[in-house]
Design a protein around this motif. Structure first.
Motif, PDB file in Angstrom:
ATOM      1  N   GLU A  77       0.621  -0.641  -0.374  1.00  0.00           N
ATOM      2  CA  GLU A  77       0.032   0.323  -0.320  1.00  0.00           C
ATOM      3  C   GLU A  77       0.352   0.696  -0.130  1.00  0.00           C
ATOM      4  N   ALA A  78       0.054   2.378  -0.470  1.00  0.00           N
ATOM      5  CA  ALA A  78       1.160   3.288  -0.690  1.00  0.00           C
ATOM      6  C   ALA A  78       1.883   4.143   0.360  1.00  0.00           C
ATOM      7  N   HIS A  79       3.198   4.622   0.464  1.00  0.00           N
ATOM      8  CA  HIS A  79       3.251   4.785   2.177  1.00  0.00           C
ATOM      9  C   HIS A  79       4.171   6.267   1.574  1.00  0.00           C
ATOM     10  N   ALA A 124      12.099  -2.343   2.136  1.00  0.00           N
ATOM     11  CA  ALA A 124      12.718  -1.013   3.399  1.00  0.00           C
ATOM     12  C   ALA A 124      13.535   0.116   2.964  1.00  0.00           C
ATOM     13  N   GLU A 125      14.538  -0.731   2.060  1.00  0.00           N
ATOM     14  CA  GLU A 125      15.637   0.003   1.826  1.00  0.00           C
ATOM     15  C   GLU A 125      15.138   1.784   1.559  1.00  0.00           C
ATOM     16  N   LEU A 126      14.439   2.326   0.446  1.00  0.00           N
ATOM     17  CA  LEU A 126      12.930   3.033   0.280  1.00  0.00           C
ATOM     18  C   LEU A 126      12.919   4.009   1.583  1.00  0.00           C
ATOM     19  N   ARG A 127      12.108   2.895   2.556  1.00  0.00           N
ATOM     20  CA  ARG A 127      11.651   3.662   4.059  1.00  0.00           C
ATOM     21  C   ARG A 127      13.082   4.455   4.856  1.00  0.00           C
ATOM     22  N   GLU A 128      13.921   3.322   4.615  1.00  0.00           N
ATOM     23  CA  GLU A 128      14.812   3.751   4.943  1.00  0.00           C
ATOM     24  C   GLU A 128      16.128   5.246   4.285  1.00  0.00           C
ATOM     25  N   SER A 132       9.262   8.104  -0.386  1.00  0.00           N
ATOM     26  CA  SER A 132       7.631   7.603  -0.975  1.00  0.00           C
ATOM     27  C   SER A 132       7.362   6.285  -2.240  1.00  0.00           C
ATOM     28  N   TYR A 133       6.756   5.789  -1.220  1.00  0.00           N
ATOM     29  CA  TYR A 133       6.149   5.035  -3.079  1.00  0.00           C
ATOM     30  C   TYR A 133       4.846   4.738  -2.733  1.00  0.00           C
ATOM     31  N   VAL A 134       4.061   4.325  -4.489  1.00  0.00           N
ATOM     32  CA  VAL A 134       3.142   3.538  -4.058  1.00  0.00           C
ATOM     33  C   VAL A 134       3.198   3.097  -5.752  1.00  0.00           C
ATOM     34  N   PHE A 135       1.770   2.226  -5.433  1.00  0.00           N
ATOM     35  CA  PHE A 135       1.917   0.508  -6.260  1.00  0.00           C
ATOM     36  C   PHE A 135       0.937   0.718  -7.486  1.00  0.00           C
ATOM     37  N   ALA A 136       1.244   0.674  -8.541  1.00  0.00           N
ATOM     38  CA  ALA A 136       0.170   0.278 -10.050  1.00  0.00           C
ATOM     39  C   ALA A 136       0.171  -1.139 -10.220  1.00  0.00           C
TER      40      ALA A 136
END
Length: 238
Positions: A77-79, A124-128, A132-136
């Motif tokens: 889910e989107a972060h 986890a790398e992106l969060r660190e 942000s991220y979303v899903f397609a």
């Protein structure tokens, strides 16, 4: 709802995208003058961010992959990380191959558009990194869903699509381009098979622009002989 999306591209007169292969300017026309127009027009739109593909984003971010041992299971889910009012640098990266090491590119907050198949370690790398991220969707090709998540999570009114031909083709196919802004260099590439403004790679016979028409709204000759065109996209009912 989704943001208004302008496909903003610089091209040779034969629709190619790589200035390193363009013919040289005519005598008395500085190449720097021609090159400066792209960013000037980009800035004039006062957009809330920009969109590129994974390859372009990787070249700009210059991050390296890190080992994330014992990464926790994370929901697809989107972060929304800490944006701090910055513009958005959106990367279309279905397989999760771009690495950042920070939360921004050029000062703009990174948002990765991913497929749900990416690993927990990558998330986890992106969060660190503070990204942000979303899903397609499962494979990362549901761009309409991703743009809706961008709108709900970050509230952009206007985004500039500055991808390669394949990214632009995918957005056109999904009817996500509202306007084209095209800067035509007074140059030619001339090499067959090289990428153009829109390079859709769907099934043979499929037409990504079906049901869509372009209406010219602006035509201007800029210093050095570059031509700036703007076309709005009109769609047939249904």
């Amino acid at each position: 709802m989704r943001p208004y999306i302008i496909c903003h591209m610089g091209t040779s007169i034969d629709g190619r995208l790589h200035p390193s292969r363009f013919t040289r300017p005519a005598a008395g026309i500085p190449i720097d003058v021609l090159r400066s127009h792209y960013e000037k027009v980009h800035d004039s739109f006062d957009a809330d961010g920009w969109i590129v593909g994974r390859k372009t984003m990787s070249e700009m971010a210059k991050g390296t992959e890190r080992s994330m041992a014992d990464a926790p299971k994370l929901p697809r889910e989107a972060h929304v990380a800490k944006r701090d009012g910055r513009k958005l640098a959106v990367a279309i990266d279905p397989s999760g191959h771009a690495h950042y090491g920070k939360d921004n590119v050029g000062g703009d907050h990174v948002v990765a558009v991913l497929g749900e198949q990416v690993s927990d370690a990558y998330l986890a790398e992106l969060r660190e990194d503070g990204v942000s991220y979303v899903f397609a969707g499962a494979t990362g090709d549901d761009l309409s869903r991703a743009m809706e998540q961008l709108a709900s999570g970050f509230g952009p009114r206007k985004l500039l699509l500055e991808g390669g031909g394949r990214i632009n083709g995918a957005f056109l196919k999904h009817k996500l381009i509202d306007e084209f802004s095209t800067l035509i260099f007074p140059a030619v590439d001339g090499v067959a098979g090289t990428q153009s403004i829109v390079d859709y790679t769907g099934p043979e016979g499929d037409r990504p622009g079906a049901g869509q028409s372009l209406r010219l709204t602006h035509c201007e000759t800029l210093e050095g002989g570059m031509v700036w065109l703007r076309h709005v996209v009109e769609r047939s009912p249904g």
